[in-house]
Design a protein around this motif. Sequence first.
Motif, PDB file in Angstrom:
ATOM      1  N   LYS A  47      24.099  67.957  55.108  1.00 20.75           N
ATOM      2  CA  LYS A  47      24.286  69.067  56.106  1.00 20.75           C
ATOM      3  C   LYS A  47      25.295  68.718  56.916  1.00 20.75           C
ATOM      4  O   LYS A  47      26.053  69.535  57.433  1.00 20.75           O
ATOM      5  N   TYR A  51      28.413  71.290  56.983  1.00 22.08           N
ATOM      6  CA  TYR A  51      28.723  71.942  58.322  1.00 22.08           C
ATOM      7  C   TYR A  51      30.326  71.555  58.408  1.00 22.08           C
ATOM      8  O   TYR A  51      30.877  72.460  59.275  1.00 22.08           O
ATOM      9  N   THR A  55      32.894  74.726  59.375  1.00 25.32           N
ATOM     10  CA  THR A  55      33.598  74.851  60.383  1.00 25.32           C
ATOM     11  C   THR A  55      35.142  74.919  60.265  1.00 25.32           C
ATOM     12  O   THR A  55      35.844  75.518  60.907  1.00 25.32           O
ATOM     13  N   GLN A 121      21.975  75.316  61.323  1.00 23.52           N
ATOM     14  CA  GLN A 121      22.800  74.442  62.001  1.00 23.52           C
ATOM     15  C   GLN A 121      23.693  75.271  63.344  1.00 23.52           C
ATOM     16  O   GLN A 121      24.158  74.455  64.184  1.00 23.52           O
TER      17      GLN A 121
END
Length: 220
Positions: A47, A51, A55, A121
């Motif tokens: 994860k 993530y 980003t 998230q």
Amino acid sequence: MRTHPLKSAAAVHLREHASLYVFVIVLFLMGVIFGAIVVNSLSFSQKQDLYYYLTQFFGQVSKDNLASAHDMFRQSYMHNVKYIALMWVLGISVIGLPIIFVLLFLKGVVVGFTVGFLVSQMSWKGFLLSFVSIMPQNVVVIPLMIVMGVVSISFSLQMVRHQFMKRPHGPVFPLVMRYAAAMALTAVGLLVSSAIEAYVSPSLMKQTVKWVVNIILIII
């Protein structure tokens, strides 16, 4: 009032294939649910890695460092057309019928996983980002894929009946022509979804990312 021939044909098509549409839609929704569940099965490190890339992507969006709209349009269109064309070819081959179900299920998995990961998230911010980045083009793509899936499955079943049943049937050529026409119309429809993905979604994402960042800064 006289009914337009296209509307009449569409109504007849929906009435004749209603049960198949229900099955395909349920199959797609099962894929969406499965994709969302898969998010929870990812490890913490997986994860974190996803993530990080996410980003980075949204950072590029906010700085307007994406590929040109023309390139995005071309890539999106070619990807979707190839996916639809594969279902079309599988419908002709007859033996590829089960794979059509798999492709529809996988499309649901991709959508469910993407939305599920963003929401897991980023909470409400992830839902908002998925709403502006995923939904606009998929409002067009998903119905077209479902329609093409139903048409491909129906055509494949008709070919099976022609090949293996001894009852007399009409000529195959008109069926093939209608099937080819369905593919052509779907390909035209995908131009709309690709245009949305290339020219509308990036602007929506850019504005949304900036808005979310400003809210975070205000909260901090």
